[in-house]
Write a protein that holds these residues in place. Structure first.
Motif, PDB file in Angstrom:
ATOM      1  N   ASN A 120       0.845  -1.267   0.050  1.00  0.00           N
ATOM      2  CA  ASN A 120      -0.016  -0.018   0.128  1.00  0.00           C
ATOM      3  C   ASN A 120       0.979   1.233   0.153  1.00  0.00           C
ATOM      4  O   ASN A 120       0.394   2.316  -0.156  1.00  0.00           O
ATOM      5  N   ALA A 121       2.196   1.011   0.340  1.00  0.00           N
ATOM      6  CA  ALA A 121       2.968   2.304  -0.068  1.00  0.00           C
ATOM      7  C   ALA A 121       2.913   2.809  -1.411  1.00  0.00           C
ATOM      8  O   ALA A 121       3.418   4.214  -1.713  1.00  0.00           O
ATOM      9  N   PHE A 122       2.325   2.025  -2.462  1.00  0.00           N
ATOM     10  CA  PHE A 122       2.311   2.440  -3.897  1.00  0.00           C
ATOM     11  C   PHE A 122       0.902   2.502  -4.175  1.00  0.00           C
ATOM     12  O   PHE A 122       0.622   2.506  -5.624  1.00  0.00           O
ATOM     13  N   GLU A 123       0.078   2.862  -3.256  1.00  0.00           N
ATOM     14  CA  GLU A 123      -1.395   3.095  -3.504  1.00  0.00           C
ATOM     15  C   GLU A 123      -1.827   4.443  -4.094  1.00  0.00           C
ATOM     16  O   GLU A 123      -2.658   4.727  -4.942  1.00  0.00           O
ATOM     17  N   ILE A 146       5.589   6.416 -10.939  1.00  0.00           N
ATOM     18  CA  ILE A 146       4.485   5.873 -11.164  1.00  0.00           C
ATOM     19  C   ILE A 146       3.470   6.907 -12.060  1.00  0.00           C
ATOM     20  O   ILE A 146       3.154   8.025 -11.363  1.00  0.00           O
ATOM     21  N   LYS A 147       3.022   6.323 -12.741  1.00  0.00           N
ATOM     22  CA  LYS A 147       2.050   7.223 -13.700  1.00  0.00           C
ATOM     23  C   LYS A 147       0.638   6.799 -13.646  1.00  0.00           C
ATOM     24  O   LYS A 147       0.484   5.881 -12.737  1.00  0.00           O
ATOM     25  N   GLU A 148      -0.183   7.508 -14.189  1.00  0.00           N
ATOM     26  CA  GLU A 148      -1.820   7.029 -14.013  1.00  0.00           C
ATOM     27  C   GLU A 148      -1.810   5.616 -14.397  1.00  0.00           C
ATOM     28  O   GLU A 148      -1.446   5.178 -15.600  1.00  0.00           O
ATOM     29  N   ALA A 203      -7.635 -13.741   3.226  1.00  0.00           N
ATOM     30  CA  ALA A 203      -7.778 -13.804   1.694  1.00  0.00           C
ATOM     31  C   ALA A 203      -7.296 -12.376   1.364  1.00  0.00           C
ATOM     32  O   ALA A 203      -7.702 -11.596   2.095  1.00  0.00           O
ATOM     33  N   PHE A 204      -6.489 -12.073   0.193  1.00  0.00           N
ATOM     34  CA  PHE A 204      -5.861 -10.964   0.255  1.00  0.00           C
ATOM     35  C   PHE A 204      -6.007 -10.798  -1.382  1.00  0.00           C
ATOM     36  O   PHE A 204      -5.745 -11.787  -2.063  1.00  0.00           O
ATOM     37  N   PHE A 205      -5.719  -9.653  -1.948  1.00  0.00           N
ATOM     38  CA  PHE A 205      -5.567  -9.324  -3.251  1.00  0.00           C
ATOM     39  C   PHE A 205      -4.591  -8.240  -3.503  1.00  0.00           C
ATOM     40  O   PHE A 205      -4.484  -7.439  -2.966  1.00  0.00           O
ATOM     41  N   ASP A 206      -3.698  -8.360  -4.548  1.00  0.00           N
ATOM     42  CA  ASP A 206      -2.582  -7.627  -4.969  1.00  0.00           C
ATOM     43  C   ASP A 206      -2.815  -6.889  -6.100  1.00  0.00           C
ATOM     44  O   ASP A 206      -2.786  -7.768  -7.229  1.00  0.00           O
ATOM     45  N   GLN A 207      -2.712  -5.647  -6.385  1.00  0.00           N
ATOM     46  CA  GLN A 207      -2.274  -5.103  -7.511  1.00  0.00           C
ATOM     47  C   GLN A 207      -0.970  -4.379  -7.534  1.00  0.00           C
ATOM     48  O   GLN A 207      -0.772  -3.518  -6.866  1.00  0.00           O
ATOM     49  N   LEU A 208      -0.188  -5.058  -8.435  1.00  0.00           N
ATOM     50  CA  LEU A 208       1.262  -4.809  -8.311  1.00  0.00           C
ATOM     51  C   LEU A 208       1.494  -3.277  -9.098  1.00  0.00           C
ATOM     52  O   LEU A 208       0.518  -3.049 -10.165  1.00  0.00           O
ATOM     53  N   PRO A 209       2.246  -2.526  -8.619  1.00  0.00           N
ATOM     54  CA  PRO A 209       2.500  -1.290  -9.454  1.00  0.00           C
ATOM     55  C   PRO A 209       3.620  -1.120 -10.369  1.00  0.00           C
ATOM     56  O   PRO A 209       4.222  -2.408 -10.354  1.00  0.00           O
ATOM     57  N   ARG A 210       3.561  -0.385 -11.435  1.00  0.00           N
ATOM     58  CA  ARG A 210       4.612  -0.482 -12.181  1.00  0.00           C
ATOM     59  C   ARG A 210       6.119  -0.172 -11.442  1.00  0.00           C
ATOM     60  O   ARG A 210       6.076   0.613 -10.399  1.00  0.00           O
ATOM     61  N   VAL A 211       7.145  -1.208 -11.791  1.00  0.00           N
ATOM     62  CA  VAL A 211       8.092  -1.286 -10.628  1.00  0.00           C
ATOM     63  C   VAL A 211       8.883   0.384 -10.676  1.00  0.00           C
ATOM     64  O   VAL A 211       9.464   0.829 -11.610  1.00  0.00           O
ATOM     65  N   MET A 212       8.985   0.827  -9.607  1.00  0.00           N
ATOM     66  CA  MET A 212       9.703   2.013  -9.330  1.00  0.00           C
ATOM     67  C   MET A 212      10.388   2.057  -8.241  1.00  0.00           C
ATOM     68  O   MET A 212      11.346   3.006  -7.614  1.00  0.00           O
ATOM     69  N   ALA A 213      10.282   1.012  -7.428  1.00  0.00           N
ATOM     70  CA  ALA A 213      10.971   0.798  -6.161  1.00  0.00           C
ATOM     71  C   ALA A 213      10.881  -0.571  -5.543  1.00  0.00           C
ATOM     72  O   ALA A 213       9.902  -0.897  -5.110  1.00  0.00           O
TER      73      ALA A 213
END
Length: 735
Positions: A120-123, A146-148, A203-213
């Motif tokens: 969630n640091a990347f939300e 991270i872009k839109e 139960a959890f769900f991840d949306q991965l960010p574009r890798v920036m860190a």
């Protein structure tokens, strides 16, 4: 570097109503907690947010005491994870389920537990991580943003304890913004009794960010780190300075990394069969195929994190084995994209060389696998990261000897492997005491580079062709990269409250330890670090625990304590200088004296000069081959030293025209000192610290004076190669 971490968790359920079997049974008897009525939190406090180096050593029984070689498990397994993860590589999402079994080591019931949701640091811009990035006015490492449409997050979909629903809420242990969601509090329906264990089904769900860190995706490449709900650390009195039971569960800061209990991980990763998977731990049998997907099962015990990668573009993996005394046979795998094929073999060599060096100089490597991942083009921010048995390196399409690319690839691989010891086995708290990982690791990496006679190539293929191929020694690079004149932050301070950022954690710690080694000897300091490894492997040491291990292991307590007092718990400038050098003949003096007849006579200047001239001519005639600076009269040589920083023992070497020399030690806390010799030759030079013990000294250019002007130092091309050094540190530094 800062290229790091994660291992995979595994298994375990308890028995009875909360139950399970398997890995838990390997650990010790597990007490099952019944499910009574819901209870409220008893108020176990958080670790203070504004913290730094611990000064009080941990209790002897901290974290279960020193791990003996006869112990049934390498670590005292506090937590066990059994995780199922299904990757959608097109949407860059993960559907996850996990059984998290946690043991309450304290002597009081626990009614609430805390989980990290690092992803969630990347939300969005409201997280602690992103807020600190924005307010600092700086970029993270190479500055990828991270872009839109590229943000990532982690969602808790359900949490139960023994079938009962668990309520949760976000908390902010460090006083971060209300929009930060990296720490969550779970209010348990059933308290966990002292010494008992409980299992949470999540139960959890991840949306991965574009890798920036560190973590995320680019194209088909996925580096999956900080991706599962991860329980915080319950510290007990006598552990890392704690005086009462406390939860150590910091928000995810921009300049911090991770801290977790040791445990076991059993992870099943499902992805399309066209994807190559690499992960922490050992693959259990062949992957199982169903509906065009493969499920890969990895298990690893005695680690505190888990990470993995998936990519359909990965070239055929490079695989080898390594063996060393006291270690199991290690399967070493390098995963790389086709465009960086040139990096695969150098990365493999650096990894195997690191296994040999670290196991010989610190202690055995205890695991059976090591996976090195080279990220593809445009995913470089996934490089330079470490997780248990799983590291990421740098990728280059050409790796020529003597170039920046060759050094960066070698050093990053060595550095990330080294984290397997200083972050992995010696599992310090990287939020609060990052020097124990980043700093000590950087020192040991440079030590390895020095032992291998590595030099830092500061050239490129083009510059080499035109004959420009400068090199520097690794510790010289560290010295050049550390603030010496105006250091602002204690090396022992936490990661996220630093005026000068994280780079000094690497460079200043490495330079401080190098200077300590220079004072007490390489072998002595290595004995101290081997003692540190013996005492604190598979535990969680503090700076005070390192200090005590080095003091006792080296047998040099006074020196170790002085260095820690001046350079770890506070930051003192070292700045001693040769302020003045004079060397003058002691000639006969004018004035009155009693003559041979008992009468007073006067030696006038004219008579003295005549006498001096006669004596000189006679001496020159008798010594036709005499060296300049010698003669019939002695020379009085005086060296004046000035001190503008903390006291350190200094040696002054004075050389004379006749080839002789004098050494004297200045070892007190005066602001200045003066030393004088009367000798039959004139001084040629005076040099402070001739053995280069003190790399923390602000400038070595003011450490010497000559009687004759010497401008060679000021003409040195490149001086400290400041611009190139900054480029190098963009590869190997920043948490």
């Amino acid at each position: 570097m800062a290229v790091r971490k994660s291992l995979i968790r595994s298994l375990a359920l308890a028995a009875g109503v909360l139950c399970t079997a398997g890995l838990l049974a390997q650990n010790a008897a597990v007490t099952v907690t019944p499910i009574p009525q819901p209870a409220t939190d008893t108020g176990i406090p958080f670790a203070v947010p504004h913290t730094g180096a611990v000064s009080t050593p941990s209790a002897p029984d901290a974290w279960g005491g020193i791990r003996s070689d006869s112990a049934p498990t390498l670590s005292d397994r506090v937590v066990q994870y059994e995780i199922e993860a299904k990757l959608d590589p097109d949407k860059h999402t993960i559907e996850g389920k996990q059984k998290l079994t946690w043991r309450n080591r304290s002597q009081e019931p626990v009614r609430s537990v805390y989980l990290h949701l690092y992803l969630n640091a990347f939300e969005g811009e409201g997280s602690t991580w992103q807020s600190e990035l924005r307010h600092s006015g700086k970029s993270f490492r190479s500055g990828v943003a991270i872009k839109e449409g590229e943000w990532g997050h982690q969602e808790l979909r359900s949490v139960t304890q023994g079938g009962a629903k668990v309520e949760w809420s976000f908390v902010h242990p460090d006083g971060g913004p209300a929009t930060d969601h990296t720490v969550v509090k779970l209010d348990l329906p059933a308290p966990v009794a002292a010494g008992a264990s409980t299992t949470l089904d999540i139960a959890f769900f991840d949306q991965l960010p574009r890798v920036m860190a560190r973590t995320g995706y680019f194209g088909s490449f996925h580096l999956v780190g900080q991706w599962f709900p991860k329980i915080g650390v319950l510290e007990l009195p006598g552990e890392r300075g704690a005086t009462a039971v406390r939860w150590n569960v910091h928000e995810f800061h921009k300049d911090s990394e991770f801290y977790a209990d040791f445990g076991s991980y059993d992870v099943r990763i499902t992805a399309p069969k066209t994807y190559t998977i690499g992960a922490t731990g050992e693959l259990q049998g062949a992957p199982v195929e169903a509906n065009g997907l493969l499920t890969h099962r990895y298990v690893q015990h005695d680690v505190h994190d888990f990470a993995w990668t998936a990519d359909k573009r990965t070239a055929k993996p490079m695989v080898s084995t390594w063996t060393g005394a006291g270690s199991p046979e290690v399967k070493v795998t390098v995963l790389y994209p086709p465009e960086f094929e040139a990096s695969a073999a150098p990365a493999m060599k650096a990894a195997k060389d690191s296994l040999t060096y670290f196991s010989n100089t610190l202690g055995p490597y205890p695991y059976k696998t090591l996976t090195v991942v080279i990220p593809p083009h445009n995913a470089g921010e996934a490089g330079g990261m470490e997780y248990p048995t799983f590291i990421t390196a740098e990728g280059f399409d050409k790796v020529e000897p003597g170039t920046v690319a060759q050094y960066a690839l070698d050093f990053v691989t060595i550095h990330e492997f080294g984290h397997g010891y200083f972050y992995g086995i010696l599992a310090s708290n990287e939020f609060e005491e990052p020097m124990l990982d980043e700093g000590l690791n950087d020192y040991w990496d440079n030590r390895m580079a020095r032992a291998a006679n590595m030099t830092v190539g500061l050239s490129t293929p083009f510059l080499k062709k035109i004959g420009f191929a400068p090199t520097m020694k690794p510790f010289d690079i560290e010295r050049a990269g550390t603030p010496r004149d105006e250091p602002a932050d204690n090396v022992g301070d936490n990661a996220y409250e630093r005026l000068q950022g994280m780079n000094p954690i690497y460079s200043r710690t490495a330079t401080t330890m190098r200077d300590l080694e220079a004072r007490i000897g390489k072998d002595a300091l290595e004995r101290g670090f081997k003692e540190y490894y013996r005492r604190w492997k598979f535990r969680h040491p503090s700076v005070a625990d390192l200090r005590e291990a080095l003091a006792e292991g080296t047998g040099q307590r006074a020196v170790v304590e002085q260095v820690f007092a001046n350079q770890i718990y506070k930051t003192s400038k070292i700045d001693d200088r040769v302020a003045k050098l004079t060397s003058e003949e002691e000639l006969p003096l004018t004035g009155t004296r009693v003559g041979k007849d008992g009468k007073w006579v006067e030696d006038k200047q004219e008579d003295v000069d005549k006498k001096v001239e006669e004596v000189r001519k006679a001496w020159d005639k008798a010594h036709p081959d005499a060296k300049p600076g010698t003669g019939p009269y002695p020379y009085r040589t005086t060296v004046t030293l000035r001190r503008y920083g903390a006291p350190v023992p200094q040696t002054v070497l004075v050389k004379f025209a006749d080839g002789s020399s004098e050494k004297v030690v200045w070892n007190d806390d005066r602001a200045w000192a003066k030393f004088t010799w009367v000798k039959p030759a004139k001084a040629v030079s005076a040099e402070l610290d001739p053995d280069r013990l003190h790399y923390l000294d602000v400038s070595k250019l003011d450490d010497s004076h000559t009687m004759k002007a010497d401008t060679s130092a000021s003409r040195r091309w490149g001086s400290e190669f400041a611009a190139i050094i900054q480029l190098l540190f963009s590869f190997i530094a920043t948490v």
